[in-house]
Write an enzyme that holds these catalytic residues in place. Sequence first.
Site, mmCIF file in Angstrom:
data_model
loop_
_atom_site.group_PDB
_atom_site.id
_atom_site.type_symbol
_atom_site.label_atom_id
_atom_site.label_comp_id
_atom_site.label_asym_id
_atom_site.label_seq_id
_atom_site.Cartn_x
_atom_site.Cartn_y
_atom_site.Cartn_z
ATOM 1 N N HIS A 2 61.810 58.412 56.331
ATOM 2 C CA HIS A 2 61.774 59.601 55.471
ATOM 3 C C HIS A 2 60.409 60.274 55.695
ATOM 4 O O HIS A 2 59.430 59.606 56.015
ATOM 5 C CB HIS A 2 61.916 59.124 54.025
ATOM 6 C CG HIS A 2 62.043 60.206 53.004
ATOM 7 N ND1 HIS A 2 60.972 60.938 52.556
ATOM 8 C CD2 HIS A 2 63.128 60.670 52.318
ATOM 9 C CE1 HIS A 2 61.382 61.800 51.624
ATOM 10 N NE2 HIS A 2 62.691 61.659 51.470
ATOM 11 N N LYS B 81 65.766 56.965 41.655
ATOM 12 C CA LYS B 81 66.911 56.533 42.464
ATOM 13 C C LYS B 81 67.527 55.233 41.939
ATOM 14 O O LYS B 81 68.502 54.742 42.487
ATOM 15 C CB LYS B 81 66.491 56.363 43.933
ATOM 16 C CG LYS B 81 66.084 57.657 44.631
ATOM 17 C CD LYS B 81 65.865 57.420 46.109
ATOM 18 C CE LYS B 81 65.003 58.480 46.773
ATOM 19 N NZ LYS B 81 65.639 59.792 46.876
ATOM 20 N N CYS C 41 65.219 65.024 54.654
ATOM 21 C CA CYS C 41 63.790 64.700 54.808
ATOM 22 C C CYS C 41 63.581 63.668 55.911
ATOM 23 O O CYS C 41 62.751 62.756 55.767
ATOM 24 C CB CYS C 41 63.179 64.222 53.502
ATOM 25 S SG CYS C 41 63.256 65.449 52.191
ATOM 26 N N ASP D 213 58.932 50.851 52.851
ATOM 27 C CA ASP D 213 59.474 51.939 52.026
ATOM 28 C C ASP D 213 60.804 51.440 51.477
ATOM 29 O O ASP D 213 61.803 51.399 52.185
ATOM 30 C CB ASP D 213 59.658 53.208 52.872
ATOM 31 C CG ASP D 213 60.298 54.330 52.048
ATOM 32 O OD1 ASP D 213 60.623 54.101 50.867
ATOM 33 O OD2 ASP D 213 60.480 55.431 52.602
ATOM 34 N N GLN E 236 65.240 53.196 48.956
ATOM 35 C CA GLN E 236 66.701 53.066 48.989
ATOM 36 C C GLN E 236 67.134 51.609 48.858
ATOM 37 O O GLN E 236 68.322 51.313 48.881
ATOM 38 C CB GLN E 236 67.257 53.643 50.311
ATOM 39 C CG GLN E 236 66.949 55.098 50.556
ATOM 40 C CD GLN E 236 67.717 56.035 49.643
ATOM 41 O OE1 GLN E 236 68.689 55.639 48.982
ATOM 42 N NE2 GLN E 236 67.304 57.287 49.588
#
Lengths: 409, 160
Positions: A122, A224, A366, A198, A201
């Site tokens: 991202h 999220k 993104c 990261d 998600q």
Amino acid sequence: MALRSTVKSDFPLLDQQFHGHQLVYLDSANTSQKPQAVIDAMTDYYETTNANVHRGSYELAVRATDALEGARAKVGAFINAESNSEIVFTKNATESMNLLAHCWGEHSLKAGDAVVISEMEHHANIVPWHMLRARKGIELRWIPVDASGHLDLSDLDRLLDGAKLLSVTAMSNVLGTLNPIAALAERAHDAGALMVVDASQYVPHVPTDVQALGADFLVFTGHKMLAPMGIGVLWARAEHLEAMPPFLGGGEMILSVTKDGFTTNDVPWKFEAGTPMVAEAVGLGAAVDYLSDLGMSNVRQHEVELTAYALRTLTERHGDKITIHGPAEPAERGGVMSFAYADVHPHDVAQVLDQSGIAVRAGHHCAKPLMDVLGTSATSRASLYVYNDKSDLDKLADALSAVDDIFSF
Amino acid sequence: MIGLEDLYREIILDHYRTPRNRGELETPPARRAEGFNPLCGDEIIVYLQVDEAGVIDDVAIGGQGCSISQSSASMMSVAIKGKTVEDARKLIVAFKGLMSIHETDIGGDGSETALGIDLEGASEGMQLGDLEALRGVVKFPIRIKCATLSWNTLAQVLDE
């Protein structure tokens, strides 16, 4: 064990119509909807608990401080942090990553040092390193993505040779690919580099244990994972946080200030200048409770089953017209399905689906470097969460036929 | 209820399927400008060749994107080919009017006053023709940027 069947009714927003159709929300990789429990927790905070934290001497302020620090403890337990002081609250994952690039990067990197990222990142895990490159002259190296949507690790030794940091997504927000973070962390450490994950998600969808992942830093965002917008998390091993200089300067992050200078507060408050987002932290804590009650392994199982159903149904119904990006095997991926429909532009696909009350995202998500790898400028993306069920995917498959009706030529 | 037929009119889909004046022109003599819609990644490249009398004697459109951005660009190319630069500027104003956009900055650096025309009656005598088919886009506000992308790019190339 499957998720209980009443989950959808916990989300008041989902009970409404668009263009005469019941809303089918398939954009949770973008942001998730909020259960009543999270909404109530935040309302209750403002109705009963609100005061500024860490500075009031009265009972109400103590309660507000407990609410903030209680939320921190819930988040820490949720990802199996060693100590609550390893949980830094930020605005979102993007701010967490920028904090890292600023504080750790400025402190520990010098011109010529290499940071390794991947082509499926991202922009939040790309641009802060571009900016650091402009400031400090670091080198940015890229792990390629192969045709199956996995990281191509065949050249990883060379990429990691002399590198100081490896920063990779645990789950792609475009392809759904689950990356082998524990193995990557080991490879990074063997090469003398630190590991950043990261997990924006990942934490919302997969049981997360930072000890098992073996990383040094992990970032994610609340919105999220059923929590409100405006709160994110940076987890880091205490030794790294201790060594890093502060981020923003101001109240809360100091122990003492004189005309000559200041001394910093203990971690994590050293990185939390100013009045924090307490209600949002309370909302995140309530989201953690809600997900823990469902059971994160049940959440993961639910999404694997739904993803398998989606891949099967969409392919059966639309054959060669639909191309779904990312790993073909549901166990190797999350419930994020980017797809191309014939040669219809994603913006048009999303527009036609919206007319049936179906919310999907169209665009580059993104992740423009990944779009270049896929050889496209945009994809349509349907993404799943706890409140989705098979009927949502049936409706998606039905509505895609309308795309075909308008654009087949 | 607003229906998709308001957006995807047959003439629009025709220009999307069979874009007119698609390609490139040699620069120079042609001028070139690129426009992007960062929201969805749509891209329009406008090539414009203007003769000594100020007439647009050739135009070409490149780039890629959704049906609305691409059909609008195609229709625009047909509408401006053979027109004077002055008339092309009037068409930009007329089209922006159709899109109900009353922004003070019409693309590039050219404000309405800098363009030397007043909005009132600026499109006088200009026939939008096929472009009228894009009127339905206004009912889908997020698509207005798609429809106006090529026109902003045209304004940019005229101002350069």
